[in-house]
Design a protein around this motif. Structure first.
Motif, PDB file in Angstrom:
ATOM      1  N   SER A   1      -8.173  -3.475   4.715  1.00 41.01           N
ATOM      2  CA  SER A   1      -8.531  -2.141   4.221  1.00 41.01           C
ATOM      3  C   SER A   1     -10.045  -1.924   4.242  1.00 41.01           C
ATOM      4  O   SER A   1     -10.500  -0.791   4.177  1.00 41.01           O
TER       5      SER A   1
ATOM      6  N   ASN B   1       0.826  -1.208   0.000  1.00 38.80           N
ATOM      7  CA  ASN B   1       0.000   0.000   0.000  1.00 38.80           C
ATOM      8  C   ASN B   1       0.860   1.257   0.000  1.00 38.80           C
ATOM      9  O   ASN B   1       0.531   2.250  -0.669  1.00 38.80           O
TER      10      ASN B   1
ATOM     11  N   ARG C   1      -2.234   4.255   6.887  1.00 39.06           N
ATOM     12  CA  ARG C   1      -2.564   3.786   5.535  1.00 39.06           C
ATOM     13  C   ARG C   1      -4.028   3.387   5.400  1.00 39.06           C
ATOM     14  O   ARG C   1      -4.450   2.938   4.337  1.00 39.06           O
TER      15      ARG C   1
ATOM     16  N   LEU D   1      -5.608   0.954   7.152  1.00 37.57           N
ATOM     17  CA  LEU D   1      -5.865  -0.468   7.410  1.00 37.57           C
ATOM     18  C   LEU D   1      -6.429  -0.635   8.811  1.00 37.57           C
ATOM     19  O   LEU D   1      -5.972  -0.014   9.771  1.00 37.57           O
TER      20      LEU D   1
ATOM     21  N   GLN E   1      -7.301   2.299  13.044  1.00 36.11           N
ATOM     22  CA  GLN E   1      -6.679   2.327  11.732  1.00 36.11           C
ATOM     23  C   GLN E   1      -5.292   2.947  11.822  1.00 36.11           C
ATOM     24  O   GLN E   1      -5.033   3.819  12.652  1.00 36.11           O
TER      25      GLN E   1
END
Length: 319
Positions: free
Chosen positions: A255, A63, A282, A284, A279
């Motif tokens: 994600s 990512n 990024r 996630l 999270q």
């Protein structure tokens, strides 16, 4: 592709960065220390460790590459695979590879990897600008000796000159003689002074004895101190403070939030205290299989899960 640059940048934000097909780099917090011999002060840091068993793709590195280079996730994975194959070939030929800013990987005859972290690199943001320094210890014996010398060498305050004994006796006897002579010459004055003070004092009068009414007889009983038992005083028990969990064993990162919630449900059905810990930068969602406020217990549980259904589990620290 400069793989070391992405690894270094991610280690400032994550406790674990996995390179698919190679292994995972883990950053553990280390508090500030003082060397007892060299008296060197070391700032707090995050020391790196390497685990070759963490080789499954968690999507963090891919990512980051896809977001920076403006490519798709699949293309980023192909670039990582190509880069890792080149590192493995170099490792099989030379027996070691060096990742700038991260450290050095060395393979033995049985292809077991050992890791030597890069010196002088600190992945803790809070320690930015802090460098090691050495402070000479204070010599307490020399300091005390210097104080004693300064006190011994100082001059004492000179005492006042003593008066002769004749003058001392004269200072005592002269006031007494003056008082005796004045009292002999002013006998009448003393009598008048006495009468004046006597006239100011009120005359003493006899007050009648108070009449005491008949009162009922009150019986008293003597009680020895041994017969009195004090009532026990209850001492309140201190309330126990529950420390929040700051160490989480991550079983997966997604994600899409629905996928993360699905894994949480499966883990809870299996008896785990699973939750979504939030999270990362990024986007996630981290799914935690268990949370602890003690690091040793968290590491022990993480090793247990790695030998079971979650070989890629890793430790996340949130403070």
């Amino acid at each position: 592709m400069n793989l070391e640059k992405y690894i270094c940048n991610l280690l400032f934000e994550h406790d674990c960065v996995i390179i698919p097909g190679l292994g995972g780099f883990i950053a553990n917090y280390t508090p500030a220390t003082i060397h007892p011999v060299t008296h060197t002060f070391m700032p707090p840091s995050r020391q790196l460790a390497f685990n070759a068993r963490l080789c499954n793709n968690d999507g963090i590195l891919a990512n980051a590459i896809a977001s920076t280079d403006k490519i798709t996730f699949a293309e980023a994975n192909r670039l990582i695979e190509t880069e890792v194959n080149g590192l493995l070939n170099l490792l099989s030929k030379k027996g070691e590879i060096r990742l700038t800013g991260v450290g050095q990987l060395i393979a033995d005859r049985e292809n077991n990897l050992s890791f030597i972290p890069e010196k002088g690199v600190n992945f803790l943001d809070d320690a930015f600008g802090l460098v090691p320094f050495t402070s000479e210890p204070v010599n307490q014996e020399g300091f005390q000796e210097k104080i004693s010398r300064s006190l011994t060498g100082s001059r004492a305050v000179p005492s006042m000159r003593k008066l002769p004994s004749t003058l001392r006796w004269a200072a005592i006897l002269l006031p007494l003689a003056a008082i005796s002579l004045w009292s002999a010459l002013n006998t009448g004055g003393l009598t008048r002074l006495k009468n004046n003070y006597a006239s100011l004092l009120p005359a003493r009068t006899e007050s009648p004895a108070p009449v005491i009414a008949d009162t009922p007889e009150v019986k008293t009983y003597a009680v020895s101190p041994a017969e009195i038992t004090p009532e026990p005083v209850a001492t309140p028990e201190p309330a126990e403070t529950v420390k929040p969990d700051i160490y989480f064993i991550i079983a997966g990162a997604f994600s899409i939030q629905e996928n993360a919630e699905k894994l949480v449900s499966e883990l809870r059905a299996a008896g785990y205290d699973a939750r979504i810990t939030g999270q990362n930068s990024r986007g996630l969602y981290h799914v935690s299989a268990a949370g602890f406020n003690n690091k040793d217990l968290a590491i022990s549980k993480m090793n247990e899960l790695r030998h079971g259904k979650f070989p890629d589990a890793w430790l996340l620290t949130r403070r």
